[in-house]
Design an enzyme around this catalytic site. Structure first.
Site, PDB file in Angstrom:
ATOM      1  N   LYS A   1      55.879  28.582   3.020  1.00  0.00           N
ATOM      2  CA  LYS A   1      55.576  29.838   2.296  1.00  0.00           C
ATOM      3  C   LYS A   1      54.968  30.849   3.267  1.00  0.00           C
ATOM      4  CE  LYS A   1      54.672  28.113  -2.397  1.00  0.00           C
ATOM      5  NZ  LYS A   1      53.634  27.947  -3.447  1.00  0.00           N
TER       6      LYS A   1
ATOM      7  N   HIS B   1      43.312  24.760  -8.444  1.00  0.00           N
ATOM      8  CA  HIS B   1      43.601  26.121  -7.997  1.00  0.00           C
ATOM      9  C   HIS B   1      43.718  27.152  -9.121  1.00  0.00           C
ATOM     10  CE1 HIS B   1      44.005  24.427  -4.050  1.00  0.00           C
ATOM     11  NE2 HIS B   1      44.284  25.613  -3.523  1.00  0.00           N
TER      12      HIS B   1
ATOM     13  N   LYS C   1      51.557  16.530   1.905  1.00  0.00           N
ATOM     14  CA  LYS C   1      52.045  17.840   1.449  1.00  0.00           C
ATOM     15  C   LYS C   1      53.528  17.999   1.773  1.00  0.00           C
ATOM     16  CE  LYS C   1      51.669  22.743   1.080  1.00  0.00           C
ATOM     17  NZ  LYS C   1      51.088  24.033   1.407  1.00  0.00           N
TER      18      LYS C   1
ATOM     19  N   HIS D   1      41.523  29.915  -8.030  1.00  0.00           N
ATOM     20  CA  HIS D   1      41.985  31.284  -7.762  1.00  0.00           C
ATOM     21  C   HIS D   1      41.282  32.294  -8.665  1.00  0.00           C
ATOM     22  CE1 HIS D   1      45.956  29.902  -5.760  1.00  0.00           C
ATOM     23  NE2 HIS D   1      45.099  30.309  -4.842  1.00  0.00           N
TER      24      HIS D   1
ATOM     25  N   GLU E   1      59.170  25.002  -5.898  1.00  0.00           N
ATOM     26  CA  GLU E   1      58.128  24.830  -6.917  1.00  0.00           C
ATOM     27  C   GLU E   1      58.679  24.893  -8.340  1.00  0.00           C
ATOM     28  OE1 GLU E   1      54.205  26.379  -5.800  1.00  0.00           O
ATOM     29  OE2 GLU E   1      53.867  26.897  -7.897  1.00  0.00           O
TER      30      GLU E   1
ATOM     31  N   GLU F   1      40.848  21.248   0.642  1.00  0.00           N
ATOM     32  CA  GLU F   1      42.277  20.926   0.464  1.00  0.00           C
ATOM     33  C   GLU F   1      42.540  19.458   0.790  1.00  0.00           C
ATOM     34  OE1 GLU F   1      43.897  23.207  -0.982  1.00  0.00           O
ATOM     35  OE2 GLU F   1      43.059  25.134  -0.344  1.00  0.00           O
TER      36      GLU F   1
HETATM   37  N1  LIG Z   1      51.418  29.485   3.029  1.00  0.00           N
HETATM   38  C1  LIG Z   1      50.748  28.645   2.285  1.00  0.00           C
HETATM   39  O1  LIG Z   1      51.288  27.688   1.730  1.00  0.00           O
HETATM   40  C2  LIG Z   1      49.279  28.825   2.149  1.00  0.00           C
HETATM   41  C3  LIG Z   1      48.500  27.807   1.601  1.00  0.00           C
HETATM   42  C4  LIG Z   1      47.125  27.996   1.536  1.00  0.00           C
HETATM   43  C5  LIG Z   1      46.547  29.173   2.001  1.00  0.00           C
HETATM   44  N2  LIG Z   1      47.352  30.148   2.515  1.00  0.00           N
HETATM   45  C6  LIG Z   1      46.767  31.402   3.030  1.00  0.00           C
HETATM   46  O2  LIG Z   1      45.896  31.097   4.101  1.00  0.00           O
HETATM   47  C7  LIG Z   1      44.945  32.158   4.224  1.00  0.00           C
HETATM   48  C8  LIG Z   1      43.588  31.575   4.522  1.00  0.00           C
HETATM   49  O3  LIG Z   1      43.673  30.875   5.736  1.00  0.00           O
HETATM   50  P1  LIG Z   1      42.382  30.511   6.607  1.00  0.00           P
HETATM   51  O4  LIG Z   1      41.339  29.940   5.734  1.00  0.00           O
HETATM   52  O5  LIG Z   1      42.867  29.741   7.771  1.00  0.00           O
HETATM   53  O6  LIG Z   1      41.810  31.958   6.990  1.00  0.00           O
HETATM   54  P2  LIG Z   1      41.901  32.844   8.327  1.00  0.00           P
HETATM   55  O7  LIG Z   1      43.215  32.788   8.946  1.00  0.00           O
HETATM   56  O8  LIG Z   1      41.373  34.181   7.936  1.00  0.00           O
HETATM   57  O9  LIG Z   1      40.840  32.140   9.299  1.00  0.00           O
HETATM   58  C9  LIG Z   1      39.475  32.112   8.947  1.00  0.00           C
HETATM   59  C10 LIG Z   1      38.606  32.752  10.045  1.00  0.00           C
HETATM   60  O10 LIG Z   1      38.500  31.847  11.152  1.00  0.00           O
HETATM   61  C11 LIG Z   1      38.875  32.503  12.369  1.00  0.00           C
HETATM   62  N3  LIG Z   1      39.438  31.444  13.211  1.00  0.00           N
HETATM   63  C12 LIG Z   1      40.646  30.857  13.080  1.00  0.00           C
HETATM   64  N4  LIG Z   1      40.752  29.815  13.911  1.00  0.00           N
HETATM   65  C13 LIG Z   1      39.604  29.767  14.617  1.00  0.00           C
HETATM   66  C14 LIG Z   1      39.106  28.878  15.614  1.00  0.00           C
HETATM   67  N5  LIG Z   1      39.812  27.802  16.011  1.00  0.00           N
HETATM   68  N6  LIG Z   1      37.879  29.110  16.131  1.00  0.00           N
HETATM   69  C15 LIG Z   1      37.121  30.163  15.667  1.00  0.00           C
HETATM   70  N7  LIG Z   1      37.526  31.014  14.701  1.00  0.00           N
HETATM   71  C16 LIG Z   1      38.755  30.803  14.180  1.00  0.00           C
HETATM   72  C17 LIG Z   1      39.820  33.587  11.927  1.00  0.00           C
HETATM   73  O11 LIG Z   1      39.898  34.618  12.884  1.00  0.00           O
HETATM   74  C18 LIG Z   1      39.186  34.038  10.615  1.00  0.00           C
HETATM   75  O12 LIG Z   1      38.115  34.912  10.894  1.00  0.00           O
HETATM   76  C19 LIG Z   1      44.995  32.951   2.927  1.00  0.00           C
HETATM   77  O13 LIG Z   1      45.573  34.203   3.176  1.00  0.00           O
HETATM   78  C20 LIG Z   1      45.908  32.117   2.029  1.00  0.00           C
HETATM   79  O14 LIG Z   1      46.682  32.918   1.164  1.00  0.00           O
HETATM   80  C21 LIG Z   1      48.680  29.987   2.606  1.00  0.00           C
HETATM   81 ZN   LIG Z   2      44.270  26.199  -1.503  1.00  0.00          ZN
END
Ligand SMILES: NC(=O)c1ccc[n+]([C@@H]2O[C@H](COP(=O)([O-])OP(=O)(O)OC[C@H]3O[C@@H](n4cnc5c(N)ncnc54)[C@H](O)[C@@H]3O)[C@@H](O)[C@H]2O)c1
Ligand SMILES: [Zn+2]
Length: 348
Positions: A131, A231, A210, A235, A220, A173
């Site tokens: 996705k 969720h 997953k 959400h 889905e 998760e």
């Molecule tokens: N595609 C899918 O199936 C799916 C599933 C779940 C969530 N998502 C999406 O994922 C997003 C959330 O992802 P997330 O929680 O990874 O957030 P994110 O990508 O914003 O990362 C969180 C923070 O950590 C920082 N960061 C990342 N890696 C780092 C590292 N190794 N060291 C230090 N800082 C680091 C980033 O710059 C950011 O500030 C949402 O937009 C959500 O919609 C998508």
């Molecule tokens: Zn989630």
């Protein structure tokens, strides 16, 4: 190297991993996309393993997951003369993975891309299942496609620099996956505190799970809905928290969602009390009681808007038992209000 599926590789050393991947293939151009944080924390950990390449950095955070940032990325790829034989390496969390993958999947009708997820959430969840997308008009993930990367390269070593709150958020998760997988995996997870976990092991089993679900139901239409456990409420809480004094991280909202939805499952006579108590006890030990400050009216209003509802019915994935999820279970507004009252009273 552990290979859970053709295209998902989990390995300790990210530099070796990308170097090895690139050595076996040839591309007309190579580009690396980072956000401001992963440029500092993660890019230096792979840059020596890369042949000559272009790189581009965007602002970090969910706020940048929109069309204007895509325009910047597409402009950069155009200036760098990317073509359909070029490769984009996306080095970041779920925000960058969703958005960078979307940009690659749509540029010149699609160029190959590799995801290198750098947060726990992206490693066990966002980077699996194909996705991709961006937020639009105030709606999350409103514009997007489903498209697999050429490979997903997962290195737990990136977690060393991840802030603890983000690590805990991703762990929600893993908890969710273990509850869906069954008692054995749930017992393995709940036997340890957050920091005691061996991430290589937990990521390997979460990803395999997953992947097995999304492969069976990529669009889905049924089974994949079990991944929404925690969720629907999660959400609803997360969105409501955006207008509150304390914004919740996704995983904090999911943790609360798992507890409250498990309580709903118990009141419906699905989940038994000992199983509910295991879930509540473990999750509150790690997360406390997130979201208590959020008004229930906002939560219910958001739950009514959930993409997964049909007509005016609120539908949830609920546990009948650990490892036995049901999906599309109808839940009334009253049931949500009752379990929320119990959650916020601290008397579960
Ligand atoms: N595609 C899918 O199936 C799916 C599933 C779940 C969530 N998502 C999406 O994922 C997003 C959330 O992802 P997330 O929680 O990874 O957030 P994110 O990508 O914003 O990362 C969180 C923070 O950590 C920082 N960061 C990342 N890696 C780092 C590292 N190794 N060291 C230090 N800082 C680091 C980033 O710059 C950011 O500030 C949402 O937009 C959500 O919609 C998508
Ligand atoms: Zn989630």
């Amino acid at each position: 190297m552990t290979e859970t599926e053709e295209t998902i590789l989990i390995q300790a050393d990210p530099e070796q991993q990308i170097a090895h991947f690139l050595a076996a293939r040839s591309f007309s151009r190579l580009g690396v996309l980072t956000d401001a944080n992963t440029f500092k924390a993660c890019y230096p950990r792979i840059s020596h393993g890369l042949p000559p390449h272009a790189s581009f950095t965007v602002a970090a955070g969910e706020e940048s997951k929109h069309l204007d940032t895509c325009s910047q990325i597409w402009k950069w790829m155009t200036t760098e003369e990317f073509d359909r034989h070029s490769l984009l390496v996306v080095l970041g969390g779920g925000v960058l993975g969703d958005m960078g993958g979307f940009c690659a999947a749509t540029f010149k009708r699609g160029i190959p891309f590799v995801l290198m997820p750098t947060t726990l959430l992206a490693q066990v969840d966002a980077s699996v299942g194909g996705k991709l997308g961006i937020d639009f008009g105030g709606y999350k993930n409103h514009i997007g496609v489903i498209q697999q990367p050429m490979a997903t390269l997962i290195a737990p070593a990136f977690l060393d620099t991840l802030p603890e709150a983000e690590l805990r958020s991703g762990f929600a998760e893993i908890i969710k996956h273990s509850l869906l997988m069954g008692q054995e995996e749930w017992d393995r997870v709940r036997a340890k505190t957050l920091i005691q976990h061996n991430w290589q092991e937990r990521i390997t089993s979460s990803v395999a799970f997953k992947k097995s679900i999304t492969t069976q139901d990529p669009q889905e239409s049924g089974l994949r809905k079990i991944l929404n456990l925690g969720h629907t409420l999660g959400h609803a809480l997360e969105s409501a928290s955006f207008h509150s004094p304390k914004r919740l991280l996704h995983g904090e909202a999911v943790a609360a969602g798992l507890v409250v939805e498990s309580h709903i499952a118990m009141t419906k006579g699905l989940l038994n009390r000992p199983a509910f108590e295991q879930i509540e006890h473990y999750i509150s030990g790690i997360f406390g009681r997130p979201g208590q400050h959020i008004p229930i009216d906002h939560i219910v209003a958001n739950a009514r808007q959930d993409k997964k509802n049909r007509g005016n019915k609120i539908l949830m994935a609920l546990l009948k038992n650990i490892g036995e999820p049901l999906w599309d279970v109808e839940v009334s507004e009253e049931e949500i209000r009752l379990s929320w009252r119990v959650y916020t009273s601290g008397q579960m």
